[in-house]
Design a protein around this motif. Sequence first.
Motif, PDB file in Angstrom:
ATOM      1  N   LEU A 291     -38.978   1.427 -27.631  1.00  0.00           N
ATOM      2  CA  LEU A 291     -38.670   0.664 -28.941  1.00  0.00           C
ATOM      3  C   LEU A 291     -40.227   0.784 -29.684  1.00  0.00           C
ATOM      4  O   LEU A 291     -41.197   0.117 -29.054  1.00  0.00           O
ATOM      5  N   SER A 292     -40.211   0.735 -31.041  1.00  0.00           N
ATOM      6  CA  SER A 292     -41.172   0.375 -31.584  1.00  0.00           C
ATOM      7  C   SER A 292     -41.631  -1.115 -31.648  1.00  0.00           C
ATOM      8  O   SER A 292     -40.740  -1.754 -31.849  1.00  0.00           O
ATOM      9  N   ASP A 294     -43.035  -2.406 -34.029  1.00  0.00           N
ATOM     10  CA  ASP A 294     -42.939  -2.954 -35.351  1.00  0.00           C
ATOM     11  C   ASP A 294     -41.364  -3.360 -35.609  1.00  0.00           C
ATOM     12  O   ASP A 294     -41.048  -4.011 -36.539  1.00  0.00           O
ATOM     13  N   SER A 295     -40.696  -2.999 -34.690  1.00  0.00           N
ATOM     14  CA  SER A 295     -39.143  -3.524 -34.976  1.00  0.00           C
ATOM     15  C   SER A 295     -38.923  -4.866 -34.317  1.00  0.00           C
ATOM     16  O   SER A 295     -39.365  -5.324 -33.225  1.00  0.00           O
ATOM     17  N   GLN A 296     -37.608  -5.211 -34.651  1.00  0.00           N
ATOM     18  CA  GLN A 296     -37.276  -6.607 -34.008  1.00  0.00           C
ATOM     19  C   GLN A 296     -36.863  -6.434 -32.535  1.00  0.00           C
ATOM     20  O   GLN A 296     -37.352  -7.455 -31.484  1.00  0.00           O
ATOM     21  N   GLU A 297     -36.385  -5.407 -32.146  1.00  0.00           N
ATOM     22  CA  GLU A 297     -36.087  -5.272 -30.725  1.00  0.00           C
ATOM     23  C   GLU A 297     -37.096  -5.077 -29.797  1.00  0.00           C
ATOM     24  O   GLU A 297     -37.267  -5.518 -28.732  1.00  0.00           O
TER      25      GLU A 297
END
Length: 468
Positions: A291-292, A294-297
């Motif tokens: 998971l990045s 920078d992502s919400q996840e």
Amino acid sequence: MKDELINGNDLIALGYPANAVMKECKIILETHLSTLPKEQALEKFKLVLEDTQAFTEDDIWKNVAKILLSKPAKVIIELKDLSKSGTYNIFGQEYIEPGAKQQMQLAMRLPITHSGALMPDAHQGYGLPIGGVLATDNAVIPYGVGVDIGCRMCLSILDIPLYHFDENASKFKRELIAHTVFGAGAPRLKNRADHAVLHDPAFDQVPFLKQLQEKAAMQLGTSGSGNHFVEWGIVKIQDEQNEWNLPTGKYVGILSHSGSRGLGAQVAGHYTKLAEKLCSLPQEVKRLAYLSLDSQEGQEYWLAMELAGNYASACHHDIHQRLVEATGAEVLARVENHHNFAWKEQHGGKDLIVHRKGATPAGKGVLGIIPGSMTAPGFIVKGRGLATALDSASHGAGRLMSRKQALIKNNWNELRSMLKDHNVTLIGAGLDEAPTAYKNINQVMQAQSELVDIVGTFKPRIVRMADA
């Protein structure tokens, strides 16, 4: 829709793509499903996903069905070519099985991988090998942290005289049984503890965590099964320049090994599945889906991981506090560390995410505990900050046999004889945890002499584990 609201993560977990279909789903949620409980609404979405063609003429679902049927095929992320994947450093190579090395080589081929290292206790696991250290660029691998997030060691050094411990061994055994609870299905403790970690804002900030808050409260202060333990033993401080200004010599100590219980396992499972849906990797590295940050996840997982780590720490402190109070002891010093976690660190002037799946942080001057087995000593260590090891060391002796092999090859008569020879009283445990199932801790420590300095040792005397 009553109670909790469905969010994008819930739909992605069902199998919905993170694309334009989300907008249509939101419209349906607000206009047609707002009065339904969450579980019933999710069932509706599941039905559409399972038989999309049947909903192409449905007045409510036809737009969603059209988008689902027109979605492009998944693009599988390419791995780095072997010639470009970079090398990783191996410590104690002669003690590491080929399967662990193969897993590490695959991890090095991820497009996010920066560098790696393999510790001398390493053995094959799922995804990243146990004893594997992997540094990545701005991405976290849930399965690179592991199922038992924040699995950790905690040692309390006490003011109890050795003669008092020896003369009252039966009392210390009774208190160990009375104040510890083990196993995945273990009942809650009689006196349920409260702790600040149970009121962490993360429970309200991440919807998935909210449903785990009660489970976390019930299991606070308990220990898992497998190789988790709480034990009384003898600490020997051999470094005159120790952090606590304790005179060199022997002390009574409590050593525990456990993690974040059901909370961590649920977080690991949920976000691993989510990562696998968002990050399409080749089958052989599927478990290393990332998971990045920078992502919400990615941000959600990081918050949940840190909560699980804090919860694991709280569990250890609660266990130690109960035993300290029961014996009237005073804590002279404490050493503790995670060994299933991810950290934001800087290496070679670059900001990285360092995953240690079964590895101990060993930055320069950092204290940690590396256990042996139920009859072998554990070691209090101080990190030497070796860059080529990504400031890491082993998290224990490491398994020599799988659990299945250990159950076949070991027998109770030999184990009882070994326990007697080492003056160890065992409560619980099975043959899969017999000392012969593990590597020689002294060889492992010799193989990582450039990674850590030894401050002291811990010799187990009364060991409590989950029942076989």
